[in-house]
Design a protein around this motif. Structure first.
Motif, PDB file in Angstrom:
ATOM      1  N   PHE A 124       3.269  -3.022 -10.075  1.00 22.51           N
ATOM      2  CA  PHE A 124       2.172  -1.186 -10.316  1.00 22.51           C
ATOM      3  C   PHE A 124       2.344  -0.769 -11.884  1.00 22.51           C
ATOM      4  N   ASN A 125       1.884  -2.154 -12.530  1.00 16.06           N
ATOM      5  CA  ASN A 125       2.473  -1.172 -13.713  1.00 16.06           C
ATOM      6  C   ASN A 125       2.956  -0.005 -14.771  1.00 16.06           C
ATOM      7  N   VAL A 126       3.778  -0.042 -14.389  1.00 16.84           N
ATOM      8  CA  VAL A 126       5.168   0.507 -14.435  1.00 16.84           C
ATOM      9  C   VAL A 126       5.987  -0.176 -16.004  1.00 16.84           C
ATOM     10  N   PRO A 127       5.309   0.192 -17.522  1.00 24.04           N
ATOM     11  CA  PRO A 127       6.304  -0.155 -18.283  1.00 24.04           C
ATOM     12  C   PRO A 127       7.136  -0.232 -18.658  1.00 24.04           C
ATOM     13  N   SER A 128       8.261  -0.930 -18.896  1.00 27.75           N
ATOM     14  CA  SER A 128       9.204  -1.207 -19.381  1.00 27.75           C
ATOM     15  C   SER A 128      10.705  -2.531 -20.006  1.00 27.75           C
ATOM     16  N   THR A 129      11.562  -1.687 -20.741  1.00 27.15           N
ATOM     17  CA  THR A 129      11.790  -2.954 -21.591  1.00 27.15           C
ATOM     18  C   THR A 129      12.832  -3.176 -21.454  1.00 27.15           C
ATOM     19  N   PRO A 130      13.619  -4.249 -20.776  1.00 29.72           N
ATOM     20  CA  PRO A 130      14.887  -4.802 -20.263  1.00 29.72           C
ATOM     21  C   PRO A 130      15.815  -4.852 -21.209  1.00 29.72           C
ATOM     22  N   LEU A 131      17.223  -5.176 -21.378  1.00 27.89           N
ATOM     23  CA  LEU A 131      18.231  -4.189 -22.457  1.00 27.89           C
ATOM     24  C   LEU A 131      19.234  -5.339 -21.789  1.00 27.89           C
ATOM     25  N   SER A 132      20.030  -6.155 -22.575  1.00 29.44           N
ATOM     26  CA  SER A 132      21.267  -7.025 -22.687  1.00 29.44           C
ATOM     27  C   SER A 132      22.250  -6.102 -23.344  1.00 29.44           C
ATOM     28  N   SER A 133      23.791  -6.456 -22.374  1.00 32.51           N
ATOM     29  CA  SER A 133      25.203  -5.508 -22.679  1.00 32.51           C
ATOM     30  C   SER A 133      25.484  -5.556 -24.184  1.00 32.51           C
TER      31      SER A 133
ATOM     32  N   THR B 207       1.205  -1.263   0.139  1.00 33.81           N
ATOM     33  CA  THR B 207      -0.227  -0.026  -0.024  1.00 33.81           C
ATOM     34  C   THR B 207       0.819   1.090  -0.218  1.00 33.81           C
ATOM     35  N   VAL B 208       1.967   1.410   1.101  1.00 32.91           N
ATOM     36  CA  VAL B 208       2.944   2.428   1.204  1.00 32.91           C
ATOM     37  C   VAL B 208       3.904   2.395  -0.342  1.00 32.91           C
ATOM     38  N   ALA B 209       4.378   1.266  -0.902  1.00 34.70           N
ATOM     39  CA  ALA B 209       4.209   1.516  -2.252  1.00 34.70           C
ATOM     40  C   ALA B 209       4.089   2.055  -3.414  1.00 34.70           C
ATOM     41  N   THR B 210       2.531   1.275  -3.447  1.00 35.67           N
ATOM     42  CA  THR B 210       1.857   1.911  -4.078  1.00 35.67           C
ATOM     43  C   THR B 210       0.954   4.071  -4.283  1.00 35.67           C
ATOM     44  N   GLY B 211       1.075   4.136  -2.994  1.00 33.89           N
ATOM     45  CA  GLY B 211       0.977   5.323  -3.080  1.00 33.89           C
ATOM     46  C   GLY B 211       2.171   6.192  -3.119  1.00 33.89           C
ATOM     47  N   MET B 212       3.139   5.391  -3.088  1.00 37.88           N
ATOM     48  CA  MET B 212       4.225   7.029  -3.235  1.00 37.88           C
ATOM     49  C   MET B 212       4.336   6.823  -4.857  1.00 37.88           C
ATOM     50  N   GLN B 213       4.175   5.631  -5.251  1.00 40.54           N
ATOM     51  CA  GLN B 213       4.186   5.575  -7.236  1.00 40.54           C
ATOM     52  C   GLN B 213       3.863   6.812  -7.276  1.00 40.54           C
TER      53      GLN B 213
ATOM     54  N   ALA C  79      22.560  -5.506 -12.806  1.00 38.60           N
ATOM     55  CA  ALA C  79      22.571  -5.466 -14.238  1.00 38.60           C
ATOM     56  C   ALA C  79      20.726  -6.636 -13.977  1.00 38.60           C
ATOM     57  N   GLU C  80      21.314  -7.784 -12.991  1.00 38.74           N
ATOM     58  CA  GLU C  80      20.470  -8.483 -12.687  1.00 38.74           C
ATOM     59  C   GLU C  80      19.353  -8.577 -11.848  1.00 38.74           C
ATOM     60  N   GLN C  81      19.587  -6.942 -10.754  1.00 35.72           N
ATOM     61  CA  GLN C  81      18.514  -6.278  -9.734  1.00 35.72           C
ATOM     62  C   GLN C  81      18.052  -4.972 -11.341  1.00 35.72           C
ATOM     63  N   LEU C  82      18.334  -5.274 -12.001  1.00 38.68           N
ATOM     64  CA  LEU C  82      17.753  -3.986 -12.390  1.00 38.68           C
ATOM     65  C   LEU C  82      16.750  -5.056 -13.879  1.00 38.68           C
ATOM     66  N   CYS C  83      16.356  -5.413 -13.856  1.00 40.60           N
ATOM     67  CA  CYS C  83      15.628  -6.771 -15.024  1.00 40.60           C
ATOM     68  C   CYS C  83      14.747  -7.582 -13.683  1.00 40.60           C
ATOM     69  N   ALA C  84      15.002  -7.233 -12.391  1.00 43.17           N
ATOM     70  CA  ALA C  84      13.862  -8.170 -11.870  1.00 43.17           C
ATOM     71  C   ALA C  84      13.510  -7.321 -10.757  1.00 43.17           C
ATOM     72  N   ASN C  85      13.694  -5.489 -10.900  1.00 48.56           N
ATOM     73  CA  ASN C  85      12.982  -4.324 -10.391  1.00 48.56           C
ATOM     74  C   ASN C  85      12.158  -4.491 -11.915  1.00 48.56           C
ATOM     75  N   ALA C  86      12.946  -4.366 -12.532  1.00 51.43           N
ATOM     76  CA  ALA C  86      11.750  -4.071 -13.861  1.00 51.43           C
ATOM     77  C   ALA C  86      10.945  -5.069 -14.255  1.00 51.43           C
ATOM     78  N   ASN C  87      11.155  -6.198 -13.757  1.00 51.12           N
ATOM     79  CA  ASN C  87       9.663  -7.333 -14.134  1.00 51.12           C
ATOM     80  C   ASN C  87       8.665  -7.421 -12.821  1.00 51.12           C
ATOM     81  N   HIS C  88       8.967  -6.112 -11.397  1.00 49.21           N
ATOM     82  CA  HIS C  88       7.994  -6.218 -10.576  1.00 49.21           C
ATOM     83  C   HIS C  88       7.279  -4.996 -10.861  1.00 49.21           C
ATOM     84  N   LEU C  89       8.214  -4.405 -11.204  1.00 49.57           N
ATOM     85  CA  LEU C  89       7.437  -3.255 -11.490  1.00 49.57           C
ATOM     86  C   LEU C  89       5.994  -3.364 -12.490  1.00 49.57           C
ATOM     87  N   ALA C  90       6.404  -4.157 -13.385  1.00 45.74           N
ATOM     88  CA  ALA C  90       5.680  -4.627 -14.515  1.00 45.74           C
ATOM     89  C   ALA C  90       4.616  -4.854 -13.682  1.00 45.74           C
ATOM     90  N   SER C  91       4.563  -5.541 -13.642  1.00 45.03           N
ATOM     91  CA  SER C  91       3.831  -6.832 -12.723  1.00 45.03           C
ATOM     92  C   SER C  91       3.076  -6.587 -11.227  1.00 45.03           C
TER      93      SER C  91
END
Length: 359
Positions: A162-171, A104-110, A148-160
């Protein structure tokens, strides 16, 4: 740099504006100092984004509002930052906020982050603000494998969650698209940028048109609590106010008011701006449209393509203000400029002399 947030007791009205690309490309309209005794319902101390935004909000609500600032319009961070418009949580990811406090707090902050960006864009449209607004991709780049692993994990979590779209990018994606060496991956999100000093100017214009009274070059040197409110004294005037809002942030005097004393930790960051990239350089680096970048270091590097084809690059500055113009400090940023596989040397050749310091 004549102002040092670590040792200076406060901002003087006599300090010159920063020697920066923003000040070289825009001259804010001069605002008058306070030279008399006045009264107001709401007094805002600090005329950067926070103070001017508050002035607009109060003026829209038909309140009697006055604003004081210690120096000229855009002297502080409002005229020295990189001009990024981002909806984000800073050091802690939303997943970390959720684990620490609740979903609830995280959703409110977003919602607050998204609301702030939405309000800014609405004001730009509603008041026809000329701020060089450009929209384009914002890329977070990982400086090591773990990030890099953390960024991708956070991106997937945001999408599922908090409905924040993002695209993972490899090196490999980053190398193919931009020729960037040294990044271990990243994510691409929606982004936008603007001319920060023009935004300060437009906020001041709108606040005045709505009925707010603005005084610059008028540092508040004393705040006294009175029965009916507060008395704030400046070098050549004073303001009696029922309510005060302190919005001085990194430029707060060392001893000012118990509510804000020792509550800030200023961090200096240096920025340089290159000469315009030519068509060949932009094509070879992939920097062909408005876009912005930031990495995952504790003291981040950040950069963006400006509307006129220049590259703005920023990162850790000198610890002490007196060292801001030190050649060693400038070379650190030049060495850190992202190198491409085939154009790294060329990008170093058109660094201009503009340098601004943000805190």
């Amino acid at each position: 740099m004549t102002y040092d947030p670590l040792i200076s007791r406060g901002v003087s009205s006599s300090l010159p504006a920063a020697s920066s690309y923003w000040h070289a490309t825009h001259q804010p309209m001069a605002q008058p100092p306070l030279h008399k005794k006045i009264s107001t319902d709401y007094l805002i101390i600090g005329g950067g984004y926070t103070g001017l935004s508050a002035a607009i909000t109060l003026a829209q609500a038909k309140q009697d509002v006055t604003l004081l600032d210690a120096n000229s319009l855009g002297f502080g961070c409002a005229g020295r930052n990189g001009g990024f418009i981002l909806s984000g949580s800073g050091r802690l990811s939303l997943s970390a906020i959720k684990d620490k406090w609740s979903h609830t707090v995280a959703t409110g902050m977003q919602a607050e982050f998204d609301g702030a960006v939405g309000l800014l864009k609405k004001r730009i449209t509603d008041f026809n603000m000329q701020v060089d607004l450009v929209e384009g991709p914002y890329l977070k780049l990982a400086h090591n494998v773990k990030q890099a692993e953390q960024l991708c994990a956070n991106a997937n979590h945001l999408a599922s969650n908090f409905n924040v779209p993002s695209t993972p990018l490899s090196s490999k994606d980053l190398t193919a698209r931009f020729g960037i060496k040294g990044a271990y991956g990243g994510v691409e999100l929606e982004g936008a940028c603007l001319h920060p000093l023009k935004l300060a100017s437009e906020y001041a214009r709108v606040a005045k048109e709505l009925g707010a009274t603005l005084f610059y070059d008028s540092p508040a040197i004393r705040i006294e609590k009175q029965k009916t409110g507060y008395l704030v004294t400046t070098p050549s005037g004073s303001v009696s106010a029922k309510h005060i809002l302190i919005a001085t942030n990194a430029y707060t005097p060392k001893r000012f008011h118990e509510s804000v004393d020792n509550k800030q930790f200023p961090v200096q960051s240096s920025i340089f701006v290159t000469a315009p990239l030519n068509d060949e350089q932009r094509a070879s680096t992939g920097l062909t449209t408005p876009m912005s970048f930031m990495d995952t270091r504790m003291m981040k590097y950040y950069y963006r393509v400006l509307p006129d084809g220049r590259l703005l690059f920023g990162g850790r500055g000198a610890v002490k203000g007196k060292d801001a113009d030190n050649a060693t400090e400038k070379k650190r940023l030049c060495r850190a400029t992202p190198r491409s596989t085939n154009d790294g040397y060329k990008r170093r050749r058109f660094i201009s002399s503009y340098l601004s310091i943000t805190t």
